[in-house]
Each structure stands twice: as structure tokens, then as C-alpha cells.
Design a protein around this motif. Structure first.
Motif, PDB file in Angstrom:
ATOM      1  N   ARG A   1      -2.340  -6.697 -10.281  1.00 60.44           N
ATOM      2  CA  ARG A   1      -3.215  -5.524 -10.355  1.00 60.44           C
ATOM      3  C   ARG A   1      -2.586  -4.361  -9.581  1.00 60.44           C
ATOM      4  NH1 ARG A   1      -5.266  -8.470 -13.476  1.00 60.44           N
ATOM      5  NH2 ARG A   1      -7.416  -9.256 -13.597  1.00 60.44           N
ATOM      6  N   THR A   2      -2.721  -3.169 -10.121  1.00 63.14           N
ATOM      7  CA  THR A   2      -2.336  -1.946  -9.414  1.00 63.14           C
ATOM      8  C   THR A   2      -3.437  -0.921  -9.630  1.00 63.14           C
ATOM      9  OG1 THR A   2       0.040  -2.344  -9.669  1.00 63.14           O
ATOM     10  CG2 THR A   2      -0.645  -0.092  -9.212  1.00 63.14           C
ATOM     11  N   ARG A   3      -3.847  -0.267  -8.557  1.00 58.93           N
ATOM     12  CA  ARG A   3      -4.952   0.692  -8.647  1.00 58.93           C
ATOM     13  C   ARG A   3      -4.703   1.853  -7.709  1.00 58.93           C
ATOM     14  NH1 ARG A   3      -9.254   2.587 -11.288  1.00 58.93           N
ATOM     15  NH2 ARG A   3     -10.191   0.543 -11.670  1.00 58.93           N
ATOM     16  N   ARG A   4      -4.806   3.064  -8.230  1.00 57.87           N
ATOM     17  CA  ARG A   4      -4.780   4.236  -7.365  1.00 57.87           C
ATOM     18  C   ARG A   4      -6.164   4.498  -6.811  1.00 57.87           C
ATOM     19  NH1 ARG A   4      -0.314   8.539  -9.871  1.00 57.87           N
ATOM     20  NH2 ARG A   4       1.467   7.196  -9.322  1.00 57.87           N
ATOM     21  N   ILE A   5      -6.191   5.071  -5.617  1.00 56.24           N
ATOM     22  CA  ILE A   5      -7.434   5.256  -4.869  1.00 56.24           C
ATOM     23  C   ILE A   5      -7.558   6.714  -4.436  1.00 56.24           C
ATOM     24  CG2 ILE A   5      -8.741   4.558  -2.816  1.00 56.24           C
ATOM     25  CD1 ILE A   5      -8.378   2.255  -4.729  1.00 56.24           C
ATOM     26  N   ASN A   6      -8.739   7.265  -4.596  1.00 55.38           N
ATOM     27  CA  ASN A   6      -9.024   8.596  -4.050  1.00 55.38           C
ATOM     28  C   ASN A   6      -9.280   8.434  -2.549  1.00 55.38           C
ATOM     29  OD1 ASN A   6     -10.126  11.018  -3.194  1.00 55.38           O
ATOM     30  ND2 ASN A   6     -11.285  11.356  -5.069  1.00 55.38           N
ATOM     31  N   PRO A   7      -8.395   8.955  -1.691  1.00 55.80           N
ATOM     32  CA  PRO A   7      -8.540   8.718  -0.258  1.00 55.80           C
ATOM     33  C   PRO A   7      -9.629   9.564   0.401  1.00 55.80           C
ATOM     34  CG  PRO A   7      -6.681  10.144  -0.640  1.00 55.80           C
ATOM     35  CD  PRO A   7      -7.195   9.752  -1.998  1.00 55.80           C
ATOM     36  N   GLU A   8     -10.163  10.514  -0.336  1.00 57.41           N
ATOM     37  CA  GLU A   8     -11.229  11.408   0.165  1.00 57.41           C
ATOM     38  C   GLU A   8     -10.740  12.340   1.265  1.00 57.41           C
ATOM     39  OE1 GLU A   8     -15.407   9.522  -0.162  1.00 57.41           O
ATOM     40  OE2 GLU A   8     -14.124   7.895   0.565  1.00 57.41           O
TER      41      GLU A   8
ATOM     42  N   MET B   1      -5.593   3.997  12.187  1.00 57.23           N
ATOM     43  CA  MET B   1      -6.997   4.326  12.454  1.00 57.23           C
ATOM     44  C   MET B   1      -7.535   5.378  11.492  1.00 57.23           C
ATOM     45  SD  MET B   1      -8.350   2.518  14.801  1.00 57.23           S
ATOM     46  CE  MET B   1      -9.800   3.545  15.060  1.00 57.23           C
ATOM     47  N   HIS B   2      -6.703   6.321  11.076  1.00 52.43           N
ATOM     48  CA  HIS B   2      -7.233   7.497  10.386  1.00 52.43           C
ATOM     49  C   HIS B   2      -6.685   7.733   8.977  1.00 52.43           C
ATOM     50  CE1 HIS B   2      -9.185   8.498  14.123  1.00 52.43           C
ATOM     51  NE2 HIS B   2      -8.035   8.461  14.762  1.00 52.43           N
ATOM     52  N   ASP B   3      -5.531   7.156   8.633  1.00 55.18           N
ATOM     53  CA  ASP B   3      -4.992   7.384   7.294  1.00 55.18           C
ATOM     54  C   ASP B   3      -5.638   6.460   6.278  1.00 55.18           C
ATOM     55  OD1 ASP B   3      -3.098   9.594   7.202  1.00 55.18           O
ATOM     56  OD2 ASP B   3      -2.000   8.487   8.739  1.00 55.18           O
ATOM     57  N   ARG B   4      -5.467   6.802   5.005  1.00 55.98           N
ATOM     58  CA  ARG B   4      -6.184   6.109   3.930  1.00 55.98           C
ATOM     59  C   ARG B   4      -5.224   5.630   2.840  1.00 55.98           C
ATOM     60  NH1 ARG B   4     -11.654   7.638   4.265  1.00 55.98           N
ATOM     61  NH2 ARG B   4     -12.070   8.181   6.438  1.00 55.98           N
ATOM     62  N   ILE B   5      -5.690   4.698   2.056  1.00 61.09           N
ATOM     63  CA  ILE B   5      -4.925   4.152   0.938  1.00 61.09           C
ATOM     64  C   ILE B   5      -5.015   5.095  -0.259  1.00 61.09           C
ATOM     65  CG2 ILE B   5      -4.791   2.245  -0.722  1.00 61.09           C
ATOM     66  CD1 ILE B   5      -5.968   0.440   1.495  1.00 61.09           C
TER      67      ILE B   5
ATOM     68  N   VAL C   1      -4.999  11.558  -7.886  1.00 59.51           N
ATOM     69  CA  VAL C   1      -6.048  10.612  -7.486  1.00 59.51           C
ATOM     70  C   VAL C   1      -7.438  11.243  -7.487  1.00 59.51           C
ATOM     71  CG1 VAL C   1      -4.502   9.144  -6.131  1.00 59.51           C
ATOM     72  CG2 VAL C   1      -5.586  11.116  -5.042  1.00 59.51           C
ATOM     73  N   ALA C   2      -7.533  12.498  -7.915  1.00 58.21           N
ATOM     74  CA  ALA C   2      -8.821  13.211  -7.852  1.00 58.21           C
ATOM     75  C   ALA C   2      -9.920  12.494  -8.635  1.00 58.21           C
ATOM     76  CB  ALA C   2      -8.641  14.637  -8.369  1.00 58.21           C
ATOM     77  N   SER C   3      -9.579  11.887  -9.764  1.00 57.34           N
ATOM     78  CA  SER C   3     -10.587  11.220 -10.593  1.00 57.34           C
ATOM     79  C   SER C   3     -10.598   9.702 -10.416  1.00 57.34           C
ATOM     80  CB  SER C   3     -10.345  11.546 -12.068  1.00 57.34           C
ATOM     81  OG  SER C   3      -9.057  11.110 -12.480  1.00 57.34           O
ATOM     82  N   GLU C   4      -9.825   9.206  -9.447  1.00 59.70           N
ATOM     83  CA  GLU C   4      -9.779   7.761  -9.199  1.00 59.70           C
ATOM     84  C   GLU C   4     -10.939   7.340  -8.298  1.00 59.70           C
ATOM     85  OE1 GLU C   4      -7.835   5.786 -10.702  1.00 59.70           O
ATOM     86  OE2 GLU C   4      -6.289   7.131 -11.489  1.00 59.70           O
ATOM     87  N   PRO C   5     -11.310   6.063  -8.302  1.00 50.58           N
ATOM     88  CA  PRO C   5     -12.398   5.602  -7.438  1.00 50.58           C
ATOM     89  C   PRO C   5     -12.003   5.646  -5.969  1.00 50.58           C
ATOM     90  CG  PRO C   5     -11.309   3.735  -8.472  1.00 50.58           C
ATOM     91  CD  PRO C   5     -10.749   4.967  -9.120  1.00 50.58           C
ATOM     92  N   THR C   6     -12.984   5.735  -5.105  1.00 55.65           N
ATOM     93  CA  THR C   6     -12.726   5.656  -3.673  1.00 55.65           C
ATOM     94  C   THR C   6     -12.565   4.188  -3.285  1.00 55.65           C
ATOM     95  OG1 THR C   6     -15.059   5.469  -3.089  1.00 55.65           O
ATOM     96  CG2 THR C   6     -14.149   7.702  -3.303  1.00 55.65           C
ATOM     97  N   PHE C   7     -12.054   3.948  -2.086  1.00 48.17           N
ATOM     98  CA  PHE C   7     -11.909   2.563  -1.642  1.00 48.17           C
ATOM     99  C   PHE C   7     -13.272   1.891  -1.545  1.00 48.17           C
ATOM    100  CE2 PHE C   7     -11.404  -0.988   1.231  1.00 48.17           C
ATOM    101  CZ  PHE C   7     -10.226  -1.562   0.781  1.00 48.17           C
ATOM    102  N   ARG C   8     -14.259   2.643  -1.113  1.00 50.93           N
ATOM    103  CA  ARG C   8     -15.601   2.072  -1.007  1.00 50.93           C
ATOM    104  C   ARG C   8     -16.087   1.523  -2.352  1.00 50.93           C
ATOM    105  NH1 ARG C   8     -19.443   2.675   2.840  1.00 50.93           N
ATOM    106  NH2 ARG C   8     -18.145   4.254   3.872  1.00 50.93           N
TER     107      ARG C   8
ATOM    108  N   LEU D   1       0.830  -1.199   0.000  1.00 52.68           N
ATOM    109  CA  LEU D   1       0.000   0.000   0.000  1.00 52.68           C
ATOM    110  C   LEU D   1       0.862   1.245   0.000  1.00 52.68           C
ATOM    111  CD1 LEU D   1      -2.539  -0.933   2.853  1.00 52.68           C
ATOM    112  CD2 LEU D   1      -2.790  -1.369   0.394  1.00 52.68           C
ATOM    113  N   GLU D   2       0.390   2.279  -0.688  1.00 54.60           N
ATOM    114  CA  GLU D   2       0.876   3.637  -0.471  1.00 54.60           C
ATOM    115  C   GLU D   2      -0.285   4.396   0.168  1.00 54.60           C
ATOM    116  OE1 GLU D   2       3.927   4.101  -0.817  1.00 54.60           O
ATOM    117  OE2 GLU D   2       4.399   2.374  -2.082  1.00 54.60           O
ATOM    118  N   THR D   3       0.008   5.214   1.158  1.00 57.46           N
ATOM    119  CA  THR D   3      -1.048   5.785   1.986  1.00 57.46           C
ATOM    120  C   THR D   3      -0.833   7.269   2.256  1.00 57.46           C
ATOM    121  OG1 THR D   3       0.087   5.298   4.074  1.00 57.46           O
ATOM    122  CG2 THR D   3      -1.264   3.534   3.124  1.00 57.46           C
ATOM    123  N   THR D   4      -1.828   7.859   2.926  1.00 56.55           N
ATOM    124  CA  THR D   4      -1.713   9.265   3.304  1.00 56.55           C
ATOM    125  C   THR D   4      -0.840   9.458   4.542  1.00 56.55           C
ATOM    126  OG1 THR D   4      -3.716   9.125   4.664  1.00 56.55           O
ATOM    127  CG2 THR D   4      -3.989   9.827   2.358  1.00 56.55           C
TER     128      THR D   4
END
Length: 255
Positions: A43-50, A22-26, A68-75, A14-17
Motif C-alpha cells: 500500500r502507498t498513500r499520500r497524506i494531507n499534513p494539514e 514532535m512537530h513534523d507530519r507525514i 496533497v491538498a485533496s488527500e485524506p489527513t492522517f486522522r 515515510l516522507e514527511t514535512t
């Protein structure tokens, strides 16, 4: 590869914020799913951490808010990711302490009931530290005789981790090749939950591993101090940790 697989194993990074589980995102996930026949799915996918990516995190992995602005969210990708990883064992580099707990927290936030603890975990860093204490970059150079280009890129780190494990299995003839035994060897702890808030003692009893009750048997603490369970449920703990305390409480009530 010498590793004997009786089910698929997923190597991931993972690369993260940031580093707060508890609080950081992918912001990026990369995985290689190795099948028992040796075939691979990558597979490699960038994620919008919101949430904004801090500058210090971007300086490490090179991923910025605009990337990552136009990438999907993790949800949005959680269900398909859970399906891809279902029934697999899991491997990574420093994954037991960071990547796996953070990924589990992301699944919980997304409302996906994925039992990550059903997998056996192989932390390649633990094997490395037991044999040749270094970083992934040094491990890659030591075992594979290569320089790790694009370090802190999820895809590069994931591929390097897979190659390092292959090289470790070739180098150390006494290293277990069965996943059960290798998972046990590659574990530095006896965690009950992913965060290690609860650990097993020599009698396989769950022992609290933090705070005022550190070193005490969890079942006895919950019986003696019923309010402690409520404090855990309302506290800043991962859902995985809360579930572990709940299992102990329910088991005790059923005796």
C-alpha cells in the motif's frame, strides 16, 4: 526469503514535512506487509499534513502542497492503518530513530490507541551499518547490484529496504533468521521509550538519558524529586515517553 516469520512483518517508509518528530507530519506512507507464507500486501498513500510542506522537504521527496491538498489527513486513515499493522512486527531503514517515533506521534495526535511497542523492530540500516556502513542507495547497489531509482519516494525506498534485507540474509549466513534475534541484532540501543529519553542499564533498570538527571535511575529521581514527573508531563515530550515515565511512577507506588 530466509527470514522466519511467526507473524506478519510490515516494511514501511515515510516522507514527511521535516525531521522534527514532535512537530513534523507525514505526507506519504508506503508499506509492504509480508505474511508468514511469503505473500505480500503493498500500500502507498499520500497524506494531507494539514501544515505547509517546507520547500527544502519538497526538494527531497518531490511532494508539494498542491499534491496533497485533496488527500485524506492522517486522522482519517489512522484507524485503518492501525488495523493493517496490528499484530505485526515492523521493519524499515533508519526506522527505529525516525519513522517509528514519528508514526507513533501521529497515531497519538489522531487519538488512536495503537501500541506500536508491542511489535518487534528490525532496522535494516543498523544491520547495514554493522556490516557495510553506507546509505540506502549504496546499500541497494551493494547488496542487490541495482541503482535505486526514485530515491526518497516512499514506495521505492520501502521496496528497496525489503530487497536489501533479503539480500543481507542471503549474504551473511550467521545473521539470525528468527525475528526475535534479528530484532535484537538490528537494535543499536537499549531504549525504554521510542525516543531514547529512557534507556536500560545492565540490570534492566530505567535510566534517564538526557538533561540534569542524565545517567540516574528514573525511579530514584521520581521518588526524590516529585516535581520532575509533572515537568515531564507538561513538557515537549512524545506521549510514548510520558507513558514510560508514568509506568515507572505507578510501579514504584505499587511496591
Amino acid at each position: 526469503m530466509k527470514l522466519k516469520l511467526n507473524r506478519p512483518i510490515v516494511f514501511f517508509d515515510l516522507e514527511t514535512t521535516g525531521t522534527n518528530i514532535m512537530h513534523d507530519r507525514i505526507v506519504e506512507i508506503s508499506l509492504i506487509k509480508v505474511m508468514p507464507d511469503g505473500s505480500e500486501v503493498e500500500r502507498t498513500r499520500r497524506i494531507n499534513p494539514e501544515i505547509p510542506i517546507p520547500a527544502e522537504a519538497s526538494a527531497i521527496h518531490g511532494i508539494y502542497d498542491e499534491d496533497v491538498a485533496s488527500e485524506p489527513t492522517f486522522r482519517q486513515v489512522a484507524a485503518s492503518l492501525a488495523q493493517l499493522m496490528s499484530g505485526c512486527d515492523i521493519a524499515g531503514f533508519n526506522s527505529n530513530r525516525f519513522d517509528i517515533p514519528l508514526l507513533d506521534q501521529e497515531f497519538t495526535r489522531a487519538g488512536i490507541n495503537f501500541d506500536i511497542c508491542a511489535a518487534r523492530f528490525i532496522d535494516v540500516q543498523t544491520i547495514y551499518h554493522k556490516r557495510e556502513p553506507r546509505t540506502l542507495v549504496a546499500a541497494y547497489r551493494f547488496y542487490c547490484d541495482k541503482n535505486l531509482e526514485d530515491a526518497h519516494s516512499a514506495a521505492a525506498d520501502t521496496r528497496a529496504t525489503l530487497e536489501v534485507l533479503k539480500a543481507q540474509l542471503e549474504r551473511y549466513e550467521d545473521l539470525p533468521t528468527e525475528v526475535d534475534a534479528l530484532s535484537e541484532y538490528a537494535s543499536n540501543n537499549r531504549n525504554v521509550d521510542l525516543m531514547g529519553r529512557l534507556v536500560y542499564d545492565d540490570k534492566r533498570r530505567e535510566v534517564i538519558n538526557f538533561g540534569k538527571y542524565k545517567g540516574q535511575i528514573a525511579e530514584e529521581v521520581l521518588a526524590r524529586d516529585p516535581g520532575y514527573y509533572s515537568w515531564i508531563m507538561q513538557g515537549d515530550f512524545t506521549q510514548n515517553t510520558k507513558n514510560a515515565f508514568t509506568r515507572i511512577r505507578l510501579r514504584a507506588r505499587g511496591k
